[in-house]
Design an enzyme around this catalytic site. Structure first.
Site, PDB file in Angstrom:
ATOM      1  N   LEU A  85       0.846  -1.197   0.000  1.00 50.00           N
ATOM      2  CA  LEU A  85       0.000   0.000   0.000  1.00 50.00           C
ATOM      3  C   LEU A  85       0.876   1.239   0.000  1.00 50.00           C
ATOM      4  O   LEU A  85       1.809   1.335   0.787  1.00 50.00           O
ATOM      5  CB  LEU A  85      -0.884   0.005   1.252  1.00 50.00           C
ATOM      6  CG  LEU A  85      -1.693  -1.273   1.554  1.00 50.00           C
ATOM      7  CD1 LEU A  85      -2.548  -1.062   2.793  1.00 50.00           C
ATOM      8  CD2 LEU A  85      -2.550  -1.683   0.379  1.00 50.00           C
ATOM      9  N   ARG A  86       0.578   2.182  -0.903  1.00 51.89           N
ATOM     10  CA  ARG A  86       1.260   3.479  -0.863  1.00 51.89           C
ATOM     11  C   ARG A  86       0.356   4.449  -0.102  1.00 51.89           C
ATOM     12  O   ARG A  86      -0.877   4.430  -0.321  1.00 51.89           O
ATOM     13  CB  ARG A  86       1.475   4.018  -2.289  1.00 51.89           C
ATOM     14  CG  ARG A  86       2.520   3.264  -3.087  1.00 51.89           C
ATOM     15  CD  ARG A  86       2.366   3.561  -4.573  1.00 51.89           C
ATOM     16  NE  ARG A  86       1.050   3.131  -5.023  1.00 51.89           N
ATOM     17  CZ  ARG A  86       0.463   3.564  -6.129  1.00 51.89           C
ATOM     18  NH1 ARG A  86       1.058   4.458  -6.886  1.00 51.89           N
ATOM     19  NH2 ARG A  86      -0.719   3.107  -6.489  1.00 51.89           N
ATOM     20  N   PHE A 127       8.105   5.844 -11.017  1.00 50.70           N
ATOM     21  CA  PHE A 127       9.159   5.875  -9.979  1.00 50.70           C
ATOM     22  C   PHE A 127      10.480   6.344 -10.542  1.00 50.70           C
ATOM     23  O   PHE A 127      11.540   5.900 -10.111  1.00 50.70           O
ATOM     24  CB  PHE A 127       9.283   4.485  -9.315  1.00 50.70           C
ATOM     25  CG  PHE A 127       8.516   4.446  -8.034  1.00 50.70           C
ATOM     26  CD1 PHE A 127       7.134   4.449  -8.065  1.00 50.70           C
ATOM     27  CD2 PHE A 127       9.156   4.449  -6.811  1.00 50.70           C
ATOM     28  CE1 PHE A 127       6.405   4.457  -6.891  1.00 50.70           C
ATOM     29  CE2 PHE A 127       8.428   4.441  -5.626  1.00 50.70           C
ATOM     30  CZ  PHE A 127       7.054   4.432  -5.666  1.00 50.70           C
ATOM     31  N   GLY A 182      14.012  14.089  -7.126  1.00 49.12           N
ATOM     32  CA  GLY A 182      13.485  15.068  -6.178  1.00 49.12           C
ATOM     33  C   GLY A 182      14.464  15.283  -5.041  1.00 49.12           C
ATOM     34  O   GLY A 182      15.677  15.289  -5.240  1.00 49.12           O
ATOM     35  N   CYS A 201       8.220   3.632   5.375  1.00 48.89           N
ATOM     36  CA  CYS A 201       8.562   2.316   4.836  1.00 48.89           C
ATOM     37  C   CYS A 201       9.948   2.238   4.210  1.00 48.89           C
ATOM     38  O   CYS A 201      10.803   1.505   4.684  1.00 48.89           O
ATOM     39  CB  CYS A 201       7.481   1.903   3.850  1.00 48.89           C
ATOM     40  SG  CYS A 201       5.963   1.541   4.736  1.00 48.89           S
TER      41      CYS A 201
HETATM   42  C1  UDX Z   1       2.993  -0.898  10.326  1.00 51.29           C
HETATM   43  C2  UDX Z   1       4.488  -1.064  10.188  1.00 51.29           C
HETATM   44  O1  UDX Z   1       5.136   0.068  10.797  1.00 51.29           O
HETATM   45  C3  UDX Z   1       4.864  -1.115   8.737  1.00 51.29           C
HETATM   46  O2  UDX Z   1       6.237  -1.400   8.578  1.00 51.29           O
HETATM   47  C4  UDX Z   1       4.096  -2.200   8.088  1.00 51.29           C
HETATM   48  O3  UDX Z   1       4.352  -2.134   6.685  1.00 51.29           O
HETATM   49  C5  UDX Z   1       2.614  -2.091   8.340  1.00 51.29           C
HETATM   50  O4  UDX Z   1       2.319  -1.948   9.740  1.00 51.29           O
HETATM   51  P1  UDX Z   1       1.653   1.302  10.332  1.00 51.29           P
HETATM   52  O5  UDX Z   1       0.268   0.794  10.150  1.00 51.29           O
HETATM   53  O6  UDX Z   1       2.010   2.642   9.796  1.00 51.29           O
HETATM   54  O7  UDX Z   1       2.691   0.315   9.666  1.00 51.29           O
HETATM   55  O8  UDX Z   1       1.999   1.229  11.878  1.00 51.29           O
HETATM   56  P2  UDX Z   1       1.437   2.252  12.952  1.00 51.29           P
HETATM   57  O9  UDX Z   1       0.907   3.454  12.283  1.00 51.29           O
HETATM   58  O10 UDX Z   1       2.538   2.338  13.936  1.00 51.29           O
HETATM   59  O11 UDX Z   1       0.185   1.464  13.571  1.00 51.29           O
HETATM   60  C6  UDX Z   1       0.358   0.341  14.336  1.00 51.29           C
HETATM   61  C7  UDX Z   1      -0.867   0.261  15.257  1.00 51.29           C
HETATM   62  O12 UDX Z   1      -0.793  -0.914  16.049  1.00 51.29           O
HETATM   63  C8  UDX Z   1      -0.952   1.451  16.209  1.00 51.29           C
HETATM   64  O13 UDX Z   1      -2.243   1.994  16.136  1.00 51.29           O
HETATM   65  C9  UDX Z   1      -0.706   0.814  17.599  1.00 51.29           C
HETATM   66  O14 UDX Z   1      -1.461   1.427  18.617  1.00 51.29           O
HETATM   67  C10 UDX Z   1      -1.189  -0.610  17.380  1.00 51.29           C
HETATM   68  N1  UDX Z   1      -0.572  -1.607  18.245  1.00 51.29           N
HETATM   69  C11 UDX Z   1       0.792  -1.626  18.402  1.00 51.29           C
HETATM   70  C12 UDX Z   1      -1.395  -2.561  18.882  1.00 51.29           C
HETATM   71  O15 UDX Z   1      -2.598  -2.530  18.722  1.00 51.29           O
HETATM   72  N2  UDX Z   1      -0.819  -3.503  19.670  1.00 51.29           N
HETATM   73  C13 UDX Z   1       0.537  -3.534  19.872  1.00 51.29           C
HETATM   74  O16 UDX Z   1       1.002  -4.387  20.626  1.00 51.29           O
HETATM   75  C14 UDX Z   1       1.366  -2.569  19.221  1.00 51.29           C
HETATM   76  C1  UDX Z   2       5.998   2.700  -0.433  1.00 50.46           C
HETATM   77  C2  UDX Z   2       5.802   1.669  -1.530  1.00 50.46           C
HETATM   78  O1  UDX Z   2       5.505   2.333  -2.758  1.00 50.46           O
HETATM   79  C3  UDX Z   2       4.653   0.727  -1.174  1.00 50.46           C
HETATM   80  O2  UDX Z   2       4.535  -0.275  -2.153  1.00 50.46           O
HETATM   81  C4  UDX Z   2       4.959   0.094   0.188  1.00 50.46           C
HETATM   82  O3  UDX Z   2       3.897  -0.740   0.582  1.00 50.46           O
HETATM   83  C5  UDX Z   2       5.171   1.156   1.240  1.00 50.46           C
HETATM   84  O4  UDX Z   2       6.203   2.072   0.848  1.00 50.46           O
HETATM   85  P1  UDX Z   2       4.901   4.927   0.340  1.00 50.46           P
HETATM   86  O5  UDX Z   2       6.143   5.047   1.150  1.00 50.46           O
HETATM   87  O6  UDX Z   2       3.589   5.135   0.980  1.00 50.46           O
HETATM   88  O7  UDX Z   2       4.849   3.469  -0.379  1.00 50.46           O
HETATM   89  O8  UDX Z   2       4.945   6.018  -0.840  1.00 50.46           O
HETATM   90  P2  UDX Z   2       5.661   6.055  -2.277  1.00 50.46           P
HETATM   91  O9  UDX Z   2       4.666   6.587  -3.218  1.00 50.46           O
HETATM   92  O10 UDX Z   2       6.332   4.801  -2.587  1.00 50.46           O
HETATM   93  O11 UDX Z   2       6.797   7.211  -2.050  1.00 50.46           O
HETATM   94  C6  UDX Z   2       7.850   6.945  -1.177  1.00 50.46           C
HETATM   95  C7  UDX Z   2       8.801   8.130  -1.213  1.00 50.46           C
HETATM   96  O12 UDX Z   2       9.476   8.163  -2.459  1.00 50.46           O
HETATM   97  C8  UDX Z   2       8.114   9.474  -1.049  1.00 50.46           C
HETATM   98  O13 UDX Z   2       8.931  10.310  -0.237  1.00 50.46           O
HETATM   99  C9  UDX Z   2       8.051  10.002  -2.480  1.00 50.46           C
HETATM  100  O14 UDX Z   2       8.072  11.433  -2.499  1.00 50.46           O
HETATM  101  C10 UDX Z   2       9.340   9.438  -3.054  1.00 50.46           C
HETATM  102  N1  UDX Z   2       9.309   9.221  -4.506  1.00 50.46           N
HETATM  103  C11 UDX Z   2       8.418   8.342  -5.051  1.00 50.46           C
HETATM  104  C12 UDX Z   2      10.251   9.880  -5.289  1.00 50.46           C
HETATM  105  O15 UDX Z   2      11.047  10.679  -4.777  1.00 50.46           O
HETATM  106  N2  UDX Z   2      10.268   9.651  -6.627  1.00 50.46           N
HETATM  107  C13 UDX Z   2       9.385   8.795  -7.228  1.00 50.46           C
HETATM  108  O16 UDX Z   2       9.425   8.629  -8.449  1.00 50.46           O
HETATM  109  C14 UDX Z   2       8.420   8.124  -6.416  1.00 50.46           C
END
Ligand code: UDX
Ligand code: UDX
Length: 470
Positions: free
Chosen positions: A152-153, A268, A272, A279
């Protein structure tokens, strides 16, 4: 099917809401009391297109919220783990949340369950989850552990979930694979897309998506390898942009030339100020360290990370070369989120650059369509936050574009030039055409393309000095 999703962050909340839209009965569990209360009250704590609609549509029906993980495990057949896997000091993925959830799950297994790791985790994590559950005296045939990485992006997470390029399921038994095939059946058999209220299909996607069944280890590796490759592609084009700057080339033309090779593709390849987010930075460090632990020195990733850091330093030098001394200069900044379309500032290169500019004694006036609330917590009163791009430009010595928000690429250039003290734009995301900017009277700097000197036009400074009639 009855599905529990543990963790309602960027991934868990999107996965839970989309699985409910596929027709499953979902219980979304979170141990953060504030988040749980907000979700119960129907609030959506993250900025994702279509997410509020889905939560509103299913809240109280197919989407229940809970803070009781054991109860959720007891009533569900499938349990997704989507808790945070933040980086440790050493750059490894902190799997302590995953482990504590695995322990909680093992205390509630009352019949066959499939435990699915959705969070991005290093290869071998599924083995560890299995060990932890077995250690808690759970009979081996009463559960399986699968890996189902998300791609997911942020900003497009809902459509990325419902219209994926592929669904990857890492399952080490046919029984477990069969359960996950059922979870995703509404997508793979196409029935979801025939629903009248299905989320609209975005361009450049095809349905139904293929479902790839692999081993759990391969699925874990697919996630890390995908993110590492995408980050490498970004650092590659950023390095090419630096060479273009050195020789007076135009990286946009180079991108067209290489991107039309179907083996490379145009996506991609946007140079920039470097990639950020929760991630890429984290997953590259985690992949680098897990490769080292497995005996392979993946030095290529060091270079990908080095180029990414260097990209911000290069942008800072560009600002200095445009403005000479920075102390006391008033800079308009457009964009604080790590990319357009999201409110997330985790590892945002825009925030890191603003902090560096503040260190140099600049006065920063910033606007972002969604991320000001989160940025204010980090930048506090050192930055003046305003409500529009034009307010950020008012009386500024230069305007910096740091996040690729759609709206920043369609500004009223005349109005913008009149707002600025000097018509200088330093664009870290190549949102504008250099010739257009020169014609509109800007001195325009960007990434990997020659700077353009402005053709003299009435700016705020000239008008103020009375040299030109208003
Ligand atoms: C997370 C990971 O950071 C990422 O690398 C992975 O790709 C997808 O899952 P994200 O959803 O952004 O991404 O994490 P975060 O925003 O930190 O949310 C995690 C949630 O889990 C928080 O709401 C936190 O409160 C909850 N949590 C954490 C629980 O419910 N139980 C726990 O023990 C720890
Ligand atoms: C990324 C991956 O795309 C997704 O598949 C994975 O599950 C989670 O990490 P995300 O980090 O949400 O998703 O955003 P993405 O659109 O990939 O951009 C990541 C970073 O790269 C951003 O800072 C964006 O500004 C930068 N970017 C992206 C560039 O600088 N150049 C590009 O061409 C594309």
């Amino acid at each position: 099917m009855r599905i529990a999703v543990i963790g309602s962050g960027y991934v868990g909340l999107v996965a839970g809401a989309c699985l409910a839209d596929l027709g499953h009965d979902v219980i979304l569990v979170d141990n953060d009391r504030e988040k749980f209360a907000a979700l119960q009250a129907g609030q959506v704590p993250i900025h994702e297109k279509f997410l509020p609609e889905l939560v509103q549509r299913h809240r109280g029906g197919k989407l229940q919220f809970s803070d009781d993980i054991r109860e959720a495990v007891r009533v569900c057949e499938v349990i997704f783990i989507a808790v945070g896997t933040p980086p440790t000091e050493q750059g490894e993925a902190d799997l302590s949340y995953v482990e504590s959830v695995a322990r909680s799950i093992s205390g509630a297994i009352n019949r066959y369950k499939v435990v699915v790791e959705k969070s991005t985790v290093p290869v071998y994590t599924s083995d560890w989850i299995r060990k932890i559950i077995l250690r808690n005296a759970v009979p081996p045939d009463s559960f399986d552990v699968a890996s189902n990485p998300e791609f997911l992006r942020e900003g497009t997470a809902v459509t990325d979930f419902l219209y994926p390029d592929r669904i990857v399921v890492g399952a080490d038994s046919e029984r477990c694979a069969a359960v996950l095939r059922m979870v995703y059946a509404p997508l793979t058999d196409g029935s979801y897309y025939r629903q009248s209220d299905a989320i609209p299909q975005p361009d450049r996607t095809s349905v139904p998506p293929p479902l790839l069944i692999t081993s759990a280890k391969s699925a874990e590796l697919i996630k890390h390898a995908s993110n590492a490759f995408l980050a490498m592609k970004i650092s590659f084009i950023n390095a090419v942009a630096s060479i273009c700057e050195a020789v007076g080339g135009n990286v946009q033309q180079v991108c067209q030339g290489i991107g039309t090779d179907s083996r490379i593709g145009p996506r991609f390849l946007n140079p920039g100020i470097g990639y950020g987010g929760s991630c890429f930075p984290k997953d590259l460090m985690a992949f680098r360290s897990v490769a080292r632990e497995c005996g392979y020195e993946f030095r290529l990733l060091d270079e990908v990370m080095r180029i990414n850091e260097d990209q911000r330093q290069r942008f800072l030098r560009k600002v200095r070369s445009a403005l000479w001394t920075l102390r006391g200069k008033r800079l308009g900044v457009l964009g604080l989120a790590f990319k357009g379309g999201t409110d997330d500032i985790r590892e945002s290169p825009a925030i890191l650059l603003v902090q560096a500019l503040l260190q140099e004694g600049c006065q920063v006036v910033a606007y972002d369509p969604a991320a000001i609330g989160r940025a204010r917590e980090v930048l506090q009163s050192n930055v003046e936050f305003v409500g529009s791009a034009y307010d950020a430009a008012r009386d500024a010595d230069a305007l910096l574009i740091l996040t690729e928000w759609e709206e920043f690429s369609a500004l009223d250039l005349d109005r913008l030039r009149k707002q600025l003290k000097y018509p200088i734009v330093i664009d870290g995301r190549n949102l504008y055409d250099p010739e257009t900017m020169a014609r509109c009277g800007f001195t325009y700097y960007s990434v990997g393309r020659p700077a353009t000197a402005s053709e003299p036009q009435p700016g705020a400074a000239a008008a103020r000095s009375g040299k030109l009639k208003k």
